[in-house]
Design an enzyme around this catalytic site. Structure first.
Site, PDB file in Angstrom:
ATOM      1  N   GLU A  22       0.845  -1.199   0.000  1.00  0.00           N
ATOM      2  CA  GLU A  22       0.000   0.000   0.000  1.00  0.00           C
ATOM      3  C   GLU A  22       0.877   1.245   0.000  1.00  0.00           C
ATOM      4  O   GLU A  22       1.923   1.279   0.651  1.00  0.00           O
ATOM      5  CB  GLU A  22      -0.902  -0.017   1.236  1.00  0.00           C
ATOM      6  CG  GLU A  22      -1.972   1.049   1.266  1.00  0.00           C
ATOM      7  CD  GLU A  22      -2.953   0.831   2.419  1.00  0.00           C
ATOM      8  OE1 GLU A  22      -3.374   1.849   3.000  1.00  0.00           O
ATOM      9  OE2 GLU A  22      -3.269  -0.329   2.745  1.00  0.00           O
ATOM     10  N   GLU A  75      -3.167  10.404   2.941  1.00  0.00           N
ATOM     11  CA  GLU A  75      -4.363  10.622   3.740  1.00  0.00           C
ATOM     12  C   GLU A  75      -4.380  12.074   4.199  1.00  0.00           C
ATOM     13  O   GLU A  75      -3.377  12.575   4.723  1.00  0.00           O
ATOM     14  CB  GLU A  75      -4.412   9.692   4.956  1.00  0.00           C
ATOM     15  CG  GLU A  75      -4.669   8.240   4.600  1.00  0.00           C
ATOM     16  CD  GLU A  75      -4.881   7.369   5.823  1.00  0.00           C
ATOM     17  OE1 GLU A  75      -5.742   6.486   5.764  1.00  0.00           O
ATOM     18  OE2 GLU A  75      -4.182   7.591   6.836  1.00  0.00           O
TER      19      GLU A  75
END
Length: 289
Positions: free
Chosen positions: A102, A106
């Site tokens: 990943e 964010e």
């Protein structure tokens, strides 16, 4: 080389990266599926725009139709305006499973007038804990800004408006896993995380301000896909042509990276002595550019 020619070189470099990152915007209908949130996610303007919304019932999200294995991913976002405390807008690449890879952007919302926190992380074979956080040098709610991931076998580069903010180098020689074998989809979601997102959960989401909405446009993937191989634009960036600057950092890019990290980085796991009292993770030795 005199000052004027140096400036010309810098401007040309920025222009090349900008053109590479924005000239091939794709249609959201063709590239993405809205995956959750009922009708809170929308594709509109002929497929050129997408929005995600969050209310007290649910957030929303989407994912790419394709899986990618290396490439440059560009997306323009305009984040939730006003009092966005407690909200998180996530935009990331990810595979699936317990040993997934990943690469994360964010955006942690904040109270009106206080800055967003840009949180980045890299997972390899299911292990993350490689956080770096930044304030942005602009208001990300006023206009669209481009957030890019360059993913190559040698490194991962995070860019904001074509300025590098982070480089995660391949440190497999030091025993550190690196994302390089699992194809990943692009995901994005807008969700409530007021138990941790703003000041460690001290500031809660003000639902009287709902719905909260983030906007997307200008998606481009110059990349290799799991199904159809490598995009020629991305292939050319590996060679000696003028587009190589789009996937590598030249001297100017390294200077800009140091500038961002000096003035806007607010957390780096590679300098957190309380977290790593017995020594930093081995990849931290390769984190300096």
């Amino acid at each position: 080389m005199g000052p004027s020619s140096s400036l010309t070189t810098i401007v040309a470099t920025v222009l090349l990266v900008t053109l590479f990152g924005s000239a091939y915007a794709s249609n959201f209908f063709d590239e993405f599926d809205l995956t959750w949130g009922d009708h809170r996610g929308k594709i509109f303007n002929g497929g050129n725009m997408l929005s995600l919304s969050l209310d007290q019932v649910s957030g929303s999200g989407f994912k790419s139709k394709k899986e990618y294995l290396f490439g440059r991913i560009d997306m323009q976002l305009k984040l939730v305006a006003g009092n966005s405390a407690g909200t998180v807008t996530a935009y990331y690449l990810s595979s699936q499973g317990a040993t997934h890879d990943e690469i994360d952007f964010e955006f942690l919302g904040n109270e009106t007038g206080k800055p967003y926190v840009l949180h980045t992380n890299v997972f390899a074979q299911g292990k993350g804990d490689r956080e770096q956080q930044f304030y942005l040098w602009f208001d990300p709610t006023k206009n669209f800004h481009t957030y890019s991931i360059v993913w190559r076998p040698q490194h991962i580069i995070f860019l904001v408006d074509n300025l590098p903010i982070r480089v995660f180098n391949n440190a497999e020689k030091l025993g550190v896993p690196f994302p390089k074998s699992q194809p990943m989809r692009i995901y994005s979601s807008l969700w409530n995380a007021d138990d941790w997102a703003t000041r460690g959960g001290l500031v809660k989401t003000d639902w009287s301000k709902a719905p909260f909405t983030a906007y997307y446009r200008g998606f481009n993937a110059a990349a290799c896909t799991a199904s159809s191989g490598c995009d020629p634009k991305f292939k050319s960036s590996f060679g000696d042509g003028k587009l190589q600057v789009a996937t590598e950092l030249n001297a100017y890019g390294r200077r800009r990276l140091r500038w961002v990290q000096k003035y806007f980085m607010i957390y780096n796991y590679c300098s957190d002595l309380k977290r790593f009292p017995r020594g930093f993770p081995p990849e931290c030795k390769k984190s300096r550019v």
